[in-house]
Motif scaffolding. Sequence first.
Motif, PDB file in Angstrom:
ATOM      1  N   ALA A 133      -0.274  14.395 -14.941  1.00 33.35           N
ATOM      2  CA  ALA A 133      -0.596  15.033 -13.425  1.00 33.35           C
ATOM      3  C   ALA A 133      -0.045  14.189 -12.558  1.00 33.35           C
ATOM      4  O   ALA A 133       0.577  14.393 -11.770  1.00 33.35           O
ATOM      5  N   LEU A 134      -0.420  12.801 -12.642  1.00 34.08           N
ATOM      6  CA  LEU A 134       0.190  11.811 -11.694  1.00 34.08           C
ATOM      7  C   LEU A 134       1.722  11.912 -11.431  1.00 34.08           C
ATOM      8  O   LEU A 134       2.297  11.884 -10.396  1.00 34.08           O
ATOM      9  N   LEU A 135       2.350  11.857 -12.717  1.00 33.84           N
ATOM     10  CA  LEU A 135       3.882  11.937 -12.934  1.00 33.84           C
ATOM     11  C   LEU A 135       4.402  13.164 -12.120  1.00 33.84           C
ATOM     12  O   LEU A 135       5.601  13.235 -11.549  1.00 33.84           O
ATOM     13  N   ALA A 136       3.828  14.306 -12.544  1.00 36.70           N
ATOM     14  CA  ALA A 136       4.358  15.661 -11.787  1.00 36.70           C
ATOM     15  C   ALA A 136       4.145  15.635 -10.393  1.00 36.70           C
ATOM     16  O   ALA A 136       4.872  16.227  -9.829  1.00 36.70           O
ATOM     17  N   ALA A 137       3.131  14.718  -9.809  1.00 40.16           N
ATOM     18  CA  ALA A 137       3.034  14.450  -8.657  1.00 40.16           C
ATOM     19  C   ALA A 137       3.863  13.407  -7.788  1.00 40.16           C
ATOM     20  O   ALA A 137       3.710  13.092  -6.696  1.00 40.16           O
ATOM     21  N   GLY A 138       4.725  12.902  -8.737  1.00 39.56           N
ATOM     22  CA  GLY A 138       5.671  11.903  -8.325  1.00 39.56           C
ATOM     23  C   GLY A 138       5.004  10.511  -8.160  1.00 39.56           C
ATOM     24  O   GLY A 138       5.414   9.545  -7.468  1.00 39.56           O
ATOM     25  N   GLY A 170       2.590  18.173 -21.333  1.00 40.75           N
ATOM     26  CA  GLY A 170       3.911  18.550 -21.574  1.00 40.75           C
ATOM     27  C   GLY A 170       4.679  19.600 -20.735  1.00 40.75           C
ATOM     28  O   GLY A 170       5.928  19.292 -20.202  1.00 40.75           O
ATOM     29  N   ARG A 171       3.997  20.388 -20.319  1.00 39.33           N
ATOM     30  CA  ARG A 171       4.462  21.523 -19.391  1.00 39.33           C
ATOM     31  C   ARG A 171       4.534  20.714 -17.978  1.00 39.33           C
ATOM     32  O   ARG A 171       5.820  20.883 -17.142  1.00 39.33           O
ATOM     33  N   TRP A 172       3.690  19.969 -17.525  1.00 38.80           N
ATOM     34  CA  TRP A 172       3.752  19.281 -16.262  1.00 38.80           C
ATOM     35  C   TRP A 172       4.939  18.167 -16.285  1.00 38.80           C
ATOM     36  O   TRP A 172       5.761  18.243 -15.142  1.00 38.80           O
ATOM     37  N   LEU A 173       5.305  17.687 -17.344  1.00 36.84           N
ATOM     38  CA  LEU A 173       6.299  16.434 -17.562  1.00 36.84           C
ATOM     39  C   LEU A 173       7.477  17.300 -17.488  1.00 36.84           C
ATOM     40  O   LEU A 173       8.585  16.864 -16.855  1.00 36.84           O
ATOM     41  N   LEU A 174       7.849  18.288 -18.235  1.00 44.05           N
ATOM     42  CA  LEU A 174       8.947  19.144 -18.096  1.00 44.05           C
ATOM     43  C   LEU A 174       9.549  19.922 -16.869  1.00 44.05           C
ATOM     44  O   LEU A 174      10.594  19.892 -16.601  1.00 44.05           O
ATOM     45  N   GLU A 175       8.467  20.275 -16.406  1.00 43.92           N
ATOM     46  CA  GLU A 175       8.529  21.071 -14.816  1.00 43.92           C
ATOM     47  C   GLU A 175       8.520  20.232 -13.640  1.00 43.92           C
ATOM     48  O   GLU A 175       8.661  20.503 -12.546  1.00 43.92           O
ATOM     49  N   GLY A 176       8.047  18.701 -13.848  1.00 41.73           N
ATOM     50  CA  GLY A 176       7.898  17.903 -12.823  1.00 41.73           C
ATOM     51  C   GLY A 176       9.254  17.732 -12.278  1.00 41.73           C
ATOM     52  O   GLY A 176       9.525  17.393 -10.969  1.00 41.73           O
ATOM     53  N   TRP A 180       0.752  -1.204  -0.181  1.00 45.66           N
ATOM     54  CA  TRP A 180       0.041   0.114   0.010  1.00 45.66           C
ATOM     55  C   TRP A 180       0.768   1.338   0.029  1.00 45.66           C
ATOM     56  O   TRP A 180       0.653   2.310  -0.669  1.00 45.66           O
ATOM     57  N   ASP A 181       1.936   1.135   0.771  1.00 46.41           N
ATOM     58  CA  ASP A 181       2.947   2.541   0.893  1.00 46.41           C
ATOM     59  C   ASP A 181       3.376   2.768  -0.471  1.00 46.41           C
ATOM     60  O   ASP A 181       3.632   3.769  -0.900  1.00 46.41           O
ATOM     61  N   ARG A 182       3.797   1.555  -1.090  1.00 46.92           N
ATOM     62  CA  ARG A 182       4.682   1.625  -2.425  1.00 46.92           C
ATOM     63  C   ARG A 182       3.601   2.315  -3.589  1.00 46.92           C
ATOM     64  O   ARG A 182       4.011   3.117  -4.564  1.00 46.92           O
ATOM     65  N   LEU A 183       2.278   1.678  -3.499  1.00 45.54           N
ATOM     66  CA  LEU A 183       1.226   2.412  -4.199  1.00 45.54           C
ATOM     67  C   LEU A 183       1.006   3.721  -4.293  1.00 45.54           C
ATOM     68  O   LEU A 183       0.888   4.531  -5.261  1.00 45.54           O
ATOM     69  N   THR A 184       0.513   4.277  -2.933  1.00 43.30           N
ATOM     70  CA  THR A 184       0.246   5.466  -2.583  1.00 43.30           C
ATOM     71  C   THR A 184       1.369   6.426  -2.483  1.00 43.30           C
ATOM     72  O   THR A 184       1.149   7.748  -2.244  1.00 43.30           O
ATOM     73  N   GLY A 185       2.423   5.970  -2.212  1.00 42.78           N
ATOM     74  CA  GLY A 185       3.743   6.878  -2.103  1.00 42.78           C
ATOM     75  C   GLY A 185       4.297   7.547  -3.466  1.00 42.78           C
ATOM     76  O   GLY A 185       3.587   7.234  -4.259  1.00 42.78           O
ATOM     77  N   THR A 186       5.249   8.587  -3.212  1.00 42.80           N
ATOM     78  CA  THR A 186       5.774   9.114  -4.090  1.00 42.80           C
ATOM     79  C   THR A 186       7.131   8.655  -4.430  1.00 42.80           C
ATOM     80  O   THR A 186       7.979   8.014  -3.669  1.00 42.80           O
ATOM     81  N   GLN A 187       7.541   8.782  -5.692  1.00 39.44           N
ATOM     82  CA  GLN A 187       8.738   8.209  -6.076  1.00 39.44           C
ATOM     83  C   GLN A 187       9.612   9.458  -6.845  1.00 39.44           C
ATOM     84  O   GLN A 187       9.031  10.436  -7.076  1.00 39.44           O
ATOM     85  N   PRO A 188      11.027   9.605  -6.814  1.00 36.83           N
ATOM     86  CA  PRO A 188      11.818  10.757  -6.921  1.00 36.83           C
ATOM     87  C   PRO A 188      11.440  10.982  -8.818  1.00 36.83           C
ATOM     88  O   PRO A 188      11.440  10.016  -9.535  1.00 36.83           O
ATOM     89  N   ASP A 189      11.602  12.171  -9.067  1.00 42.22           N
ATOM     90  CA  ASP A 189      11.252  12.437 -10.342  1.00 42.22           C
ATOM     91  C   ASP A 189      12.799  12.234 -11.249  1.00 42.22           C
ATOM     92  O   ASP A 189      13.619  12.303 -10.644  1.00 42.22           O
ATOM     93  N   PRO A 190      12.594  11.714 -12.264  1.00 49.15           N
ATOM     94  CA  PRO A 190      14.009  11.176 -13.029  1.00 49.15           C
ATOM     95  C   PRO A 190      14.524  12.592 -13.636  1.00 49.15           C
ATOM     96  O   PRO A 190      13.796  13.532 -13.679  1.00 49.15           O
ATOM     97  N   ASP A 191      15.704  12.284 -13.942  1.00 46.97           N
ATOM     98  CA  ASP A 191      16.581  13.540 -14.563  1.00 46.97           C
ATOM     99  C   ASP A 191      15.863  14.191 -15.743  1.00 46.97           C
ATOM    100  O   ASP A 191      15.126  13.305 -16.502  1.00 46.97           O
ATOM    101  N   LEU A 192      16.367  15.235 -16.062  1.00 45.62           N
ATOM    102  CA  LEU A 192      15.649  15.925 -17.215  1.00 45.62           C
ATOM    103  C   LEU A 192      16.079  15.228 -18.516  1.00 45.62           C
ATOM    104  O   LEU A 192      15.154  15.106 -19.391  1.00 45.62           O
TER     105      LEU A 192
END
Length: 240
Positions: free
Chosen positions: A115-120, A234-240, A13-25
């Motif tokens: 939106a999900l990726l921008a939120a990690g 695209g803006r969300w992905l690039l700014e995430g 559950w923690d893995r599913l609902t937790g956040t992961q670090p953004d990848p490098d640009l």
Amino acid sequence: MDSLAATALPDLWDRLTGTQPDPDLWVVLATAGAALAVVVPHPVWRISRNAVTIAHEGGHGLIALLTGRQLTGIRLHSDTSGLTVSRGKPYGLGMILTAAAGYTAPSLLGLGGAALLAAGRITLLLWAATALLVAMLVMIRNAYGVLTVVLAGGAFLLVSWLAGPQVQAAFAYAVVWFLLFGGVRPPFELQAKRSGGGAGDSDADQLSRLTHVPAGLWLFLFHAVSLCSLIGGGRWLLEG
């Protein structure tokens, strides 16, 4: 065994609902380039478009269910066409929303994924996509459709369970970029067919008959949704 399950479930559950670090640009840009590489060249697009068809027909099916229609089956064909059949009133808001969902679904799914990726929420995105594909598989009514959805779902499942965080992130970003870019091309293809006198029973034409609004305006809506989703996502992905 019970103690193992009690420990594993909270971790899951923690893995599913937790956040992961953004990848490098550079990963974000590389996955965008990879997505473009399978959308722009026509020979590659003839194959990759199958994934957009899954989203297109899945959009019809999902909205049909949400609006109270009875979904009877979905077919996916090797020429990248598809057919979703539902029962209910052949008019009204439910039918209109169902017909409008196809061409807008890939782009809106891409926007939601961005939106999900921008939120990690990388893991959540992968698991949600897997769940949607499994649900869609139940309604597939032809062998090619089953094969296509199983392959897509299998890819998500393998990455979700076996790949490391960096591979998961790259895969998730590539999928979302693909939906955003891939959602733009079908409306242009439909416009070209209609200009040549073809596609007389397209979603836009069906919507025109349902609403008495010109098919060209519905086509404009498809363009607007896909392009706005690409810009916003695209803006969300690039700014995430």
